[in-house]
Design an enzyme around this catalytic site. Structure first.
Site, PDB file in Angstrom:
ATOM      1  CG  ASP A   9     131.836  13.797  30.541  1.00  0.00           C
ATOM      2  OD1 ASP A   9     132.576  14.790  30.450  1.00  0.00           O
ATOM      3  OD2 ASP A   9     131.410  13.377  31.626  1.00  0.00           O
ATOM      4  CD  GLU A  40     131.042   9.694  34.204  1.00  0.00           C
ATOM      5  OE1 GLU A  40     131.039   8.912  35.161  1.00  0.00           O
ATOM      6  OE2 GLU A  40     130.377  10.734  34.164  1.00  0.00           O
ATOM      7  CG  ASN A  41     128.541   9.684  30.771  1.00  0.00           C
ATOM      8  OD1 ASN A  41     128.995  10.820  30.898  1.00  0.00           O
ATOM      9  ND2 ASN A  41     127.889   9.077  31.739  1.00  0.00           N
ATOM     10  CG  HIS A  69     127.398   7.859  35.476  1.00  0.00           C
ATOM     11  ND1 HIS A  69     126.210   7.492  36.073  1.00  0.00           N
ATOM     12  CD2 HIS A  69     127.271   9.180  35.158  1.00  0.00           C
ATOM     13  CE1 HIS A  69     125.398   8.535  36.109  1.00  0.00           C
ATOM     14  NE2 HIS A  69     126.016   9.571  35.569  1.00  0.00           N
ATOM     15  CG  HIS A 152     133.573  13.517  36.647  1.00  0.00           C
ATOM     16  ND1 HIS A 152     133.502  13.542  35.271  1.00  0.00           N
ATOM     17  CD2 HIS A 152     132.450  12.897  37.074  1.00  0.00           C
ATOM     18  CE1 HIS A 152     132.392  12.957  34.876  1.00  0.00           C
ATOM     19  NE2 HIS A 152     131.729  12.557  35.952  1.00  0.00           N
ATOM     20  CG  HIS A 177     129.446  15.514  36.541  1.00  0.00           C
ATOM     21  ND1 HIS A 177     128.986  14.214  36.514  1.00  0.00           N
ATOM     22  CD2 HIS A 177     128.566  16.201  37.320  1.00  0.00           C
ATOM     23  CE1 HIS A 177     127.887  14.129  37.266  1.00  0.00           C
ATOM     24  NE2 HIS A 177     127.611  15.317  37.743  1.00  0.00           N
ATOM     25  CG  HIS A 179     127.336  15.568  29.788  1.00  0.00           C
ATOM     26  ND1 HIS A 179     126.644  14.504  29.231  1.00  0.00           N
ATOM     27  CD2 HIS A 179     128.195  15.016  30.675  1.00  0.00           C
ATOM     28  CE1 HIS A 179     127.065  13.368  29.753  1.00  0.00           C
ATOM     29  NE2 HIS A 179     128.017  13.657  30.633  1.00  0.00           N
TER      30      HIS A 179
END
Length: 259
Positions: A9, A40-41, A69, A152, A177, A179
């Site tokens: 991520d 996605e982040n 997200h 995820h 997801h 992290h």
């Protein structure tokens, strides 16, 4: 043998800058044929935009995956269909925009890519990831030589179960997801590389990419406050998988590059 670098991520500007500055040389050093990143982040820690996706692709990322997200940035639902190297989770409702999978070709090898959202503790409604994984494997059958199946998800048990479920079918099952990189990378008995979470690409002097004091304050008094993206100890984290031309993994190693 071909090599796949999967990057965890990408969080905010620190994560994006790390990719832009370091990936071209890193790709050469690792001799990676394919580079896939979860983006996605990438937009301020929550979501993605077309402009930022194109920045990551221009830096040498071959394909971008998404997670829960993906709708956080206003208007991204309208931008997503035009991004031909970005795919959304495949088990979202069918009417959602965006591609459910990607196929990237490099050096005569075709890599299929898809992501499923976990069913436990996740907020977005999604179909059963195991059943959806079966459907995606059937859809990709005959179209690619290797497959990256990203899960995820929040629950480690669900990710581990998914790895065993896909063993012998996917080249790599990689969790994202949470992290936080895990130390359980393994090639499973039937030839699928697996890791529960590859970690994030962004600032590790943080709480999952956010400034420590803001998150601590929320835990201490439950008052709402803005969580700013942190800046310290930026790393590129992921995994590197070597695989045969038949799509079975021969090795997996964690990647942790400190900038």
């Amino acid at each position: 043998m071909p090599k796949l670098l999967f990057i965890g991520d990408v969080v905010g500007r620190p994560g994006r800058d790390a990719i832009v500055e370091r990936l071209p040389k890193l790709r050469e050093e690792l001799q990676a044929d394919f580079v896939v990143a979860n983006g996605e982040n990438a937009a301020a820690g929550a979501g993605l935009t077309a402009a930022l996706a194109n920045d990551l692709l221009a830096a040498g990322v071959d394909a971008i995956t998404l997670g829960d997200h993906l709708w956080d940035q206003r208007g991204f639902d309208a931008e997503l269909p035009a991004l031909d190297r970005v795919c959304r989770p495949s088990n979202l409702p069918k009417q959602c925009p965006g591609r459910t999978h990607l196929i990237v070709e490099r050096n005569g090898i075709r890599l299929g890519i898809f992501t499923v959202l976990g069913g436990a503790f996740m907020k977005l409604p999604a179909d059963n990831p195991f059943h959806n994984g079966d459907a995606m494997m059937e859809q990709l059958k005959g179209q690619c030589d290797a497959i990256l199946a990203e899960i995820h998800a929040e629950a480690t048990s669900e990710k581990i179960a998914y790895g065993w479920y896909m063993d012998g079918r996917a080249t790599l099952v990689a969790g994202t997801h949470t992290h936080v990189p895990t130390a359980d990378e393994i090639v499973l008995p039937r030839g699928t590389a697996y890791i529960t979470d590859v970690g994030m690409t962004g600032p590790y002097q943080s709480v999952l990419g956010r400034e420590v004091q803001g998150v601590l304050g929320r835990f201490l008094d439950s008052m709402p406050r803005k969580w700013e993206i942190a800046t310290g100890d930026v790393r590129i984290c992921g995994c590197l998988v070597e695989f045969t031309k038949r799509g079975m993994a021969t090795s997996i190693q964690r990647v942790d590059i400190r900038l």
